[in-house]
Motif scaffolding. Structure first.
Motif, PDB file in Angstrom:
ATOM      1  N   UNK A   1       3.997 -43.416  26.071  1.00 27.98           N
ATOM      2  CA  UNK A   1       4.423 -44.774  26.334  1.00 27.98           C
ATOM      3  C   UNK A   1       4.728 -45.511  25.025  1.00 27.98           C
ATOM      4  N   UNK A   2       5.843 -46.243  25.007  1.00 30.35           N
ATOM      5  CA  UNK A   2       6.222 -47.052  23.848  1.00 30.35           C
ATOM      6  C   UNK A   2       6.385 -48.500  24.301  1.00 30.35           C
ATOM      7  N   UNK A   3       5.665 -49.382  23.653  1.00 29.84           N
ATOM      8  CA  UNK A   3       5.805 -50.811  23.901  1.00 29.84           C
ATOM      9  C   UNK A   3       6.557 -51.421  22.723  1.00 29.84           C
ATOM     10  N   UNK A   4       7.660 -52.104  23.021  1.00 27.86           N
ATOM     11  CA  UNK A   4       8.465 -52.715  21.960  1.00 27.86           C
ATOM     12  C   UNK A   4       8.532 -54.219  22.168  1.00 27.86           C
ATOM     13  N   UNK A   5       8.232 -54.959  21.118  1.00 27.24           N
ATOM     14  CA  UNK A   5       8.291 -56.414  21.147  1.00 27.24           C
ATOM     15  C   UNK A   5       9.317 -56.861  20.117  1.00 27.24           C
ATOM     16  N   UNK A   6      10.382 -57.544  20.573  1.00 23.61           N
ATOM     17  CA  UNK A   6      11.461 -57.958  19.681  1.00 23.61           C
ATOM     18  C   UNK A   6      11.401 -59.468  19.462  1.00 23.61           C
TER      19      UNK A   6
END
Length: 345
Positions: free
Chosen positions: A73-78
């Protein structure tokens, strides 16, 4: 003696059970660790930049693709720095405080990357810079810093080649005043941005190297945006009228502003040849309609995939050069390609 033998036998039986229990606990811990998501914090220099906006969309898409590829799982916050280096620094600080695994940064001011690198180094969080390349000395501060982007020289060369090819195929169509030279204007992205300077230099150099004489009528700075380019082109049309034979734009978004100004003056059909860089949807549609000669495609998906793959490798403790073929040392440059009217007729 019998008691001792019995006790020893019991212990001998219990040892494999204990080992099995320990193994199961270690295995369970590993499973939990493997299932922990990788947290990637991303800061873009400004969200209203058309290419950066498309790149942010690609980052989210490619994060899901890498997630499926590697099974984690990859969580990305931009976050959007809105063209403020102070805001960008604060956003990076927040990612560091939040113990993100990797931070990806699109610098507002490429010359001050060292402050971000030093803070990330202290927190042992790798940094992947993208699109706006830090100076080499800053990247050398720490071995866990990387850059993903494109070769501005390649982009400029390809853009210039589009002009040269069109001219050599039909010089009379472009050289309207028949003086044997191209009268051109150039719209630059930023005053001191390295990609802007290099794109400008090599686009013009490539045309000249093809044996085509050039006369620059004017240059302007549109800050990569449509509206400033539109306003500047209106001024040029007032000053030079139909003497402008070619418009070279450092990106497609500014080219769209140029096209809007030409439409307003009813000069689009028989007006100057226009070229840009990025391969945006609007530009490709204008090429399709014959209003623009061509564009150099800046591969947002390819860059986004490479950024995420490097981030994943660093979070997993792997060697990114082994996992990402495009990476050469600290740098990964994603190739350009061109789209012209010939390609989509």
């Amino acid at each position: 003696m019998n008691k001792l033998k019995i006790t020893t036998a019991v212990y001998m039986l219990l040892i494999p059970v204990a080992v099995l229990i320990i193994f199961m606990r270690v295995r369970d811990t590993a499973v939990i660790k493997a299932e922990d998501p990788i947290k990637i914090g991303v800061v873009i220099y400004r969200g209203d930049d058309a290419f950066i906006s498309s790149l942010a969309v690609s980052l989210d898409k490619e994060a899901k693709a890498v997630e499926e590829e590697v099974g984690r799982k990859i969580i990305m916050n931009i976050a959007d720095a809105k063209n403020s280096q102070g805001s960008e620094n604060a956003q990076v600080d927040a990612f560091i405080s939040g113990k993100y695994d990797v931070i990806c940064v699109n610098m507002v001011d490429r010359t001050v990357a060292s402050s971000i690198i030093n803070k990330a180094k202290e927190a042992d969080i790798p940094v992947v810079f993208f699109n706006r390349e830090p100076v080499e000395e800053d990247l050398l501060i720490w071995d866990k810093t990387f850059y993903v982007g494109t070769d501005a020289k390649e982009a400029g060369t390809m853009e210039g080649q589009i002009v040269a090819d069109a001219y050599l195929e039909n010089p009379d169509k472009i050289d309207k005043n028949k003086d044997g030279r191209i009268q051109y204007v150039i719209m630059e992205g930023e005053e001191v941005h390295q990609d802007s300077l290099i794109r400008t230099e090599y686009s013009c150099k490539t045309i000249a190297n093809a044996g085509i004489e050039m006369q620059r009528l004017a240059r302007g700075v549109g800050n990569w945006m449509r509206s400033p380019a539109y306003e500047q082109m209106l001024l040029w049309l007032d000053a030079f009228g139909d003497s402008i034979e070619v418009v070279i734009s450092n990106n497609d978004e500014m080219a769209m502003g140029i096209i809007e100004a030409l439409k307003e003056h009813n000069m689009l059909k028989d007006g100057p040849l226009i070229v840009g860089i990025d391969g945006g949807k609007d530009a490709i549609e204008e090429i399709r309609m014959g209003n623009m000669e061509g564009t150099v495609v800046n591969d947002a998906d390819g860059q986004a995939y490479t950024i995420v793959k490097i981030a994943w490798a660093m979070a997993e403790g792997k060697d990114p050069e082994e996992e990402v073929p495009e990476l050469n040392g600290k740098y990964a440059y994603i190739p350009h390609y061109t789209i012209t009217r010939k390609d989509i007729r």
